[in-house]
Design a protein around this motif. Structure first.
Motif, PDB file in Angstrom:
ATOM      1  N   PRO A 130       3.492  13.644 -20.492  1.00 40.55           N
ATOM      2  CA  PRO A 130       3.974  13.609 -19.300  1.00 40.55           C
ATOM      3  C   PRO A 130       2.307  13.226 -18.337  1.00 40.55           C
ATOM      4  CG  PRO A 130       4.866  15.131 -19.869  1.00 40.55           C
ATOM      5  CD  PRO A 130       4.069  14.650 -21.056  1.00 40.55           C
ATOM      6  N   THR A 131       1.402  13.887 -18.907  1.00 42.74           N
ATOM      7  CA  THR A 131       0.006  13.614 -18.265  1.00 42.74           C
ATOM      8  C   THR A 131      -0.594  12.406 -18.391  1.00 42.74           C
ATOM      9  OG1 THR A 131      -0.989  14.788 -20.057  1.00 42.74           O
ATOM     10  CG2 THR A 131      -0.470  16.154 -18.307  1.00 42.74           C
ATOM     11  N   ILE A 132      -0.378  11.680 -19.571  1.00 41.91           N
ATOM     12  CA  ILE A 132      -0.884  10.338 -19.478  1.00 41.91           C
ATOM     13  C   ILE A 132      -0.119   9.155 -18.998  1.00 41.91           C
ATOM     14  CG2 ILE A 132      -0.870   8.473 -21.538  1.00 41.91           C
ATOM     15  CD1 ILE A 132      -1.593  10.545 -23.480  1.00 41.91           C
ATOM     16  N   ALA A 133       1.037   9.578 -18.579  1.00 42.30           N
ATOM     17  CA  ALA A 133       1.900   8.649 -17.886  1.00 42.30           C
ATOM     18  C   ALA A 133       1.596   8.775 -16.244  1.00 42.30           C
ATOM     19  CB  ALA A 133       3.603   9.034 -18.013  1.00 42.30           C
ATOM     20  N   LEU A 134       1.278  10.040 -16.005  1.00 42.46           N
ATOM     21  CA  LEU A 134       0.728  10.200 -14.485  1.00 42.46           C
ATOM     22  C   LEU A 134      -0.520   9.602 -14.449  1.00 42.46           C
ATOM     23  CD1 LEU A 134       1.666  14.214 -14.217  1.00 42.46           C
ATOM     24  CD2 LEU A 134       2.802  12.116 -13.076  1.00 42.46           C
ATOM     25  N   SER A 135      -1.670   9.570 -15.391  1.00 40.40           N
ATOM     26  CA  SER A 135      -2.822   8.987 -15.297  1.00 40.40           C
ATOM     27  C   SER A 135      -2.806   7.493 -15.241  1.00 40.40           C
ATOM     28  CB  SER A 135      -3.649   9.526 -16.310  1.00 40.40           C
ATOM     29  OG  SER A 135      -3.704  10.959 -16.321  1.00 40.40           O
ATOM     30  N   ARG A 136      -1.991   6.962 -16.186  1.00 37.70           N
ATOM     31  CA  ARG A 136      -1.791   5.316 -16.311  1.00 37.70           C
ATOM     32  C   ARG A 136      -0.983   4.584 -15.181  1.00 37.70           C
ATOM     33  NH1 ARG A 136      -0.010   4.749 -22.723  1.00 37.70           N
ATOM     34  NH2 ARG A 136      -2.252   5.300 -23.297  1.00 37.70           N
ATOM     35  N   ALA A 137      -0.229   5.483 -14.169  1.00 39.12           N
ATOM     36  CA  ALA A 137       0.333   4.949 -12.955  1.00 39.12           C
ATOM     37  C   ALA A 137      -0.693   4.455 -12.083  1.00 39.12           C
ATOM     38  CB  ALA A 137       1.205   5.957 -12.436  1.00 39.12           C
ATOM     39  N   ILE A 138      -1.824   5.403 -11.797  1.00 35.19           N
ATOM     40  CA  ILE A 138      -2.963   5.057 -11.009  1.00 35.19           C
ATOM     41  C   ILE A 138      -3.569   3.621 -11.215  1.00 35.19           C
ATOM     42  CG2 ILE A 138      -5.195   5.751 -10.086  1.00 35.19           C
ATOM     43  CD1 ILE A 138      -2.747   7.569  -9.290  1.00 35.19           C
ATOM     44  N   PRO A 139      -3.989   3.301 -12.187  1.00 39.06           N
ATOM     45  CA  PRO A 139      -4.792   1.979 -12.380  1.00 39.06           C
ATOM     46  C   PRO A 139      -3.412   0.845 -12.168  1.00 39.06           C
ATOM     47  CG  PRO A 139      -4.874   3.075 -14.481  1.00 39.06           C
ATOM     48  CD  PRO A 139      -4.361   4.103 -13.534  1.00 39.06           C
ATOM     49  N   ARG A 140      -2.390   1.249 -12.817  1.00 38.46           N
ATOM     50  CA  ARG A 140      -1.306   0.124 -12.724  1.00 38.46           C
ATOM     51  C   ARG A 140      -0.957  -0.051 -11.207  1.00 38.46           C
ATOM     52  NH1 ARG A 140       2.020   2.464 -15.927  1.00 38.46           N
ATOM     53  NH2 ARG A 140       3.271   3.688 -14.414  1.00 38.46           N
ATOM     54  N   GLY A 141      -1.108   0.801 -10.415  1.00 38.48           N
ATOM     55  CA  GLY A 141      -0.681   0.627  -8.964  1.00 38.48           C
ATOM     56  C   GLY A 141      -2.012  -0.024  -8.326  1.00 38.48           C
ATOM     57  N   VAL A 142      -2.999   0.202  -8.821  1.00 37.55           N
ATOM     58  CA  VAL A 142      -4.330  -0.541  -8.104  1.00 37.55           C
ATOM     59  C   VAL A 142      -4.201  -2.073  -8.520  1.00 37.55           C
ATOM     60  CG1 VAL A 142      -6.849  -0.867  -8.535  1.00 37.55           C
ATOM     61  CG2 VAL A 142      -5.887   1.459  -8.186  1.00 37.55           C
ATOM     62  N   LYS A 143      -3.731  -2.485  -9.782  1.00 40.12           N
ATOM     63  CA  LYS A 143      -3.715  -3.593 -10.351  1.00 40.12           C
ATOM     64  C   LYS A 143      -2.522  -4.609  -9.518  1.00 40.12           C
ATOM     65  CE  LYS A 143      -3.039  -6.537 -14.471  1.00 40.12           C
ATOM     66  NZ  LYS A 143      -2.940  -6.403 -15.910  1.00 40.12           N
ATOM     67  N   ALA A 144      -1.505  -3.737  -9.081  1.00 40.21           N
ATOM     68  CA  ALA A 144      -0.549  -4.476  -8.573  1.00 40.21           C
ATOM     69  C   ALA A 144      -0.773  -4.246  -6.865  1.00 40.21           C
ATOM     70  CB  ALA A 144       0.935  -3.388  -8.743  1.00 40.21           C
ATOM     71  N   GLY A 145      -1.841  -3.705  -6.746  1.00 45.59           N
ATOM     72  CA  GLY A 145      -2.028  -3.851  -5.203  1.00 45.59           C
ATOM     73  C   GLY A 145      -1.220  -2.736  -4.151  1.00 45.59           C
ATOM     74  N   TRP A 146      -0.821  -1.655  -4.822  1.00 47.97           N
ATOM     75  CA  TRP A 146      -0.025  -0.740  -4.156  1.00 47.97           C
ATOM     76  C   TRP A 146      -0.714   0.125  -3.414  1.00 47.97           C
ATOM     77  CZ3 TRP A 146       3.457   0.203  -9.153  1.00 47.97           C
ATOM     78  CH2 TRP A 146       4.264  -1.059  -9.247  1.00 47.97           C
ATOM     79  N   TRP A 147      -2.304   0.523  -4.119  1.00 43.65           N
ATOM     80  CA  TRP A 147      -2.985   1.391  -3.514  1.00 43.65           C
ATOM     81  C   TRP A 147      -4.581   0.981  -3.898  1.00 43.65           C
ATOM     82  CZ3 TRP A 147       1.064   4.094  -6.141  1.00 43.65           C
ATOM     83  CH2 TRP A 147       0.823   3.966  -7.328  1.00 43.65           C
ATOM     84  N   PRO A 148      -5.428   1.394  -3.152  1.00 46.52           N
ATOM     85  CA  PRO A 148      -6.824   0.714  -3.448  1.00 46.52           C
ATOM     86  C   PRO A 148      -7.460   1.500  -4.666  1.00 46.52           C
ATOM     87  CG  PRO A 148      -7.082   2.306  -1.577  1.00 46.52           C
ATOM     88  CD  PRO A 148      -5.402   2.159  -1.977  1.00 46.52           C
ATOM     89  N   GLU A 149      -8.473   1.069  -5.252  1.00 43.89           N
ATOM     90  CA  GLU A 149      -9.189   1.545  -6.350  1.00 43.89           C
ATOM     91  C   GLU A 149     -10.044   2.809  -5.737  1.00 43.89           C
ATOM     92  OE1 GLU A 149     -12.201   0.260  -9.828  1.00 43.89           O
ATOM     93  OE2 GLU A 149     -11.865  -1.230  -8.386  1.00 43.89           O
ATOM     94  N   GLY A 150      -9.982   3.920  -6.422  1.00 49.06           N
ATOM     95  CA  GLY A 150     -10.819   4.984  -5.619  1.00 49.06           C
ATOM     96  C   GLY A 150      -9.883   6.079  -5.451  1.00 49.06           C
ATOM     97  N   ILE A 151      -8.601   5.532  -5.162  1.00 50.50           N
ATOM     98  CA  ILE A 151      -7.297   6.684  -4.959  1.00 50.50           C
ATOM     99  C   ILE A 151      -7.435   7.758  -5.953  1.00 50.50           C
ATOM    100  CG2 ILE A 151      -5.375   5.718  -5.801  1.00 50.50           C
ATOM    101  CD1 ILE A 151      -4.014   6.587  -3.289  1.00 50.50           C
ATOM    102  N   ALA A 152      -7.375   9.073  -5.565  1.00 51.43           N
ATOM    103  CA  ALA A 152      -7.275  10.197  -6.331  1.00 51.43           C
ATOM    104  C   ALA A 152      -5.771  10.409  -6.966  1.00 51.43           C
ATOM    105  CB  ALA A 152      -7.554  11.559  -5.884  1.00 51.43           C
TER     106      ALA A 152
END
Length: 204
Positions: A80-102
């Motif tokens: 679960p924790t890896i999935a939570l973490s990997r969702a962040i850069p995936r969203g940055v790449k897709a343009g859903w949120w900016p780089e640097g979001i916590a």
């Protein structure tokens, strides 16, 4: 010059950020790295069920979940924790949120034992917690608290109409049962329930 843009599509946001990057030496750029309803909804939808359930436990705990309790529920927390973490850069790449979001969920370590790098709990900032509570109701129709707090006026009116109809149906079923006394009714001119409803069939 200060420009505020709201409601932009992910593609527009990506192109705009690329343009700003080209002119970064000329500009002072402040990127919104806060979680909002749209970002939280997208984040939740990308998570596998185990990771989403993990996040829900933190939300149910009002922003904190003990790691030992989570291990009892999920066993190893690695998945679960890896999935939570990997969702962040995936969203940055897709343009859903900016780089640097916590990341919305943060590991908590024992400050008295900094060399022991096993999390003692997982937390969520209060402002982020509020956003994700709403997102859980909006996206999945479930979450902590009263769902009415997350309904718009039209939705709330529909729910109240359904509840009133259901209450009337139950009352009619109750009165239809053999031997069940009728509900106390009021006459137009009565200040108290009609005596006939109470004393019907009794000696007076």
């Amino acid at each position: 010059m200060k420009i505020t843009i709201e409601g932009a599509s992910p593609e527009f946001e990506r192109k705009l950020l690329d343009l700003l990057a080209e002119h970064r030496r000329e500009l002072t750029v402040a990127v919104d790295t806060e979680w909002n309803a749209d970002r939280a909804a997208r984040y939740l939808r990308t998570l596998p069920s185990s990771a989403r359930s993990f996040l829900e436990e933190v939300v149910k705990g009002k922003g904190y979940a003990d790691a030992a309790a989570l291990r009892d529920l999920f066993g190893s927390l690695r998945g679960p924790t890896i999935a939570l973490s990997r969702a962040i850069p995936r969203g940055v790449k897709a343009g859903w949120w900016p780089e640097g979001i916590a990341a919305p969920v943060q590991a908590v370590y024992d400050p008295a034992n900094p060399s022991w790098q096993r999390a003692i709990g997982y937390s969520m900032d209060k402002a982020v917690l509020s956003v994700f509570i709403d997102a859980l109701w909006d996206v999945f129709g479930n979450g902590p608290g009263d769902p009415r707090a997350h309904m718009d006026p039209e939705q709330l009116a529909e729910v109240m109409i359904r509840e009133d109809a259901e209450a009337l149906r139950r009352e009619e079923e109750r009165e239809a049962r053999p031997g069940h006394p009728p509900a106390i009714r009021w006459a137009d001119t009565d200040d108290v329930p009609s005596a006939l409803d109470i004393l019907d069939g009794e000696d007076q």
